[in-house]
Design a protein around this motif. Structure first.
Motif: not given
Ligand code: NAP
Ligand code: HSE
Length: 433
Positions: A9-16, A42-44, A84-86, A102-106, A129-131, A305-307
């Protein structure tokens, strides 16, 4: 070789970064996980965007239902960010018995209880772990490798963007805005970079770390927060004169069952290992009652690194049994109940920079105010006195250890003095003792 399908879900910095690592390290990952991994969806938001990675056209989708309804997709990797909507997507994916990375700390810091409970209820594996701190294995470090300890305190540089900015300001005397732009281009900053510079990102990460380190529930608002926008080159210069460095520090201490949790710019001795953490590097300095001092160091942000953390989480899931219910606990923050110490009760040394009229008696007025509040001053520095009446000068005060409320009260009283033009900055000093 077994095959498994996953979705991003997402192909930005981390998804890439995740996509690149899965391609580049395909053989290593196959051997280590026992699976050939196929990213089948891949959801974008925008399928036409150039993303710098060769993702087959048919893999990209804007429709989450395609992922949810595909039973062959076993793992959903949420790297889209936000609530939202994550959150909705994650909850629905868990209900469909898909494992989550997930990498989503928020999201974890604000709604962690809900998602962890759902993961346990559904018996799925949930990795995050990546959060915190990008590529540094700090979540597993605390959850798996330090469980023999009572953790006493933890100090972290957990935001790559602000550490990058402060490093450039300190080492290259660069301007704040110019450096922020660079951090955005390098893919360190959040979609909304105020989350980085105002300290929210570090606040989320400290809430997650403290809840695991102390085995207790920590709400985001239990963590006191200040960002770095008030730090000026002159503060960097004074810090250097005092043998200190300024870092956005995330601090968690267990003071006899009462937790002190705060994120703010902090002056630290330049001899401390954390003072030498520059660029987008992060570090977490932990003291455990058996292990003693430990420091985890590495890249805290950026695609690869996050990947690295995200892909390792995928492998950890594949090493478990993905087709049966998970028996390992997901919830690890409900072991003890602890109270939170109010920021006013926190003890620290302080750096206070004020602009005053350069008149006889001003220094006496100021020191009298601090003295009346039982705040002991270690030093008072005035540079560049011109001996002219009505000239404004900078005065820097360094206090001995004192409680925050006494500093606040003293500062309020300083504003009553006509000779004090402004209290420009107050920075806490951490001596690590
Ligand atoms: P990003 O570059 O902004 O990428 C977000 C991706 O999610 C984009 O591909 C975007 O699609 C997609 N997306 C967002 N909202 C969507 C929606 N409603 N529907 C479909 N797709 C949506 O973010 P990032 O930097 O990769 O960060 C992702 C997550 O990782 C965040 O939780 C962040 O806090 C966390 N994280 C980031 C880093 C880092 O160094 N950047 C490090 C650790 C953790 P489009 O491309 O089509 O717009
Ligand atoms: N924006 C975050 C940072 C990304 O700068 O640290 C890593 O969580």
């Amino acid at each position: 070789m077994k095959k498994v399908k996953i979705a991003l879900l997402g192909l930005g910095n981390v998804g890439r970064g995740v996509f690149t690592i899965l391609q580049q390290n395909k053989d290593e990952i196959m051997k280590r996980s026992g699976y050939e991994i196929e990213v089948s969806k891949v959801l974008v938001r925008d399928v036409t965007k150039n993303r710098g990675v060769a993702v087959p056209e048919e893999v990209l989708t804007t429709d989450f239902e395609e992922i949810l309804n595909d039973d062959s997709i076993k793992i959903v990797v949420e790297v889209m960010g936000g609530i939202d909507p994550a959150k909705e997507y994650m909850m629905r994916a868990m209900e469909a018995k898909k494992h989550i990375v997930t990498a989503n700390k928020m999201l974890l810091a604000t709604a962690g209880d809900e998602v962890f409970e759902k993961a346990e209820e559904m018996g799925i594996m949930f990795q995050y772990e990546a959060s915190v701190a990008g590529g540094i294995p700090i979540i597993n470090g605390i959850n798996e490798n330090l469980t023999a300890n009572k953790i006493n305190e933890l100090f972290g540089i957990v935001n790559g963007t602000t550490n990058y900015i402060l490093s450039k300001m300190e080492l290259e005397n660069l301007d704040f805005d110019e450096v922020l732009e660079e951090a955005k281009q390098k893919g360190y900053a959040e979609a909304d970079p105020t989350s980085d510079i105002d300290g929210y990102d570090a606040q989320y990460k400290l809430a997650i770390l403290a809840s695991l380190a102390f085995g207790t529930k920590v709400k985001v608002n239990d963590v006191y927060r200040e960002g770095i926008t008030k730090i000026k080159p002159i503060d960097m210069k004074y810090a250097s004169d005092f043998g200190m460095s300024i870092k956005l520090l995330a601090i968690a201490k267990d003071d006899d069952g009462k937790l002190e949790l705060r994120v703010h710019p902090t002056m630290i001795p330049e001899t401390h290992p954390l003072a030498n953490v520059y660029d987008s590097f992060n570090a977490i300095f932990i003291n455990g009652n058996a292990v003693g001092d430990l420091m985890f160091y590495g890249r805290g942000a950026g695609d690869l690194p996050t990947g690295s953390a995200v892909v390792s989480d995928i492998i950890a899931i594949l090493r478990g049994n993905i087709d049966t219910d998970n028996n390992n606990p997901v919830i690890r923050n409900n072991l003890w109940e602890k109270k939170i110490k109010d920021i006013n009760e926190v003890e620290s040394r302080y750096y206070i920079r004020v602009t005053v009229d350069d008149k006889p008696g001003v220094l006496g007025q100021i020191t009298t105010i601090f003295g009346a509040n039982r705040v002991s001053l270690k030093s008072v520095i005035q540079k560049g006195r011109k001996n002219d009446e009505n000239v404004e000068v900078t005065l820097v005060l360094i206090t001995h250890k004192t409680k925050e409320y006494l500093i606040k009260d003293s500062i309020d009283k300083l504003y009553d003095l006509r000779t004090v033009k402004d209290v420009e900055n107050i920075i806490r000093i951490e001596d690590f003792n």
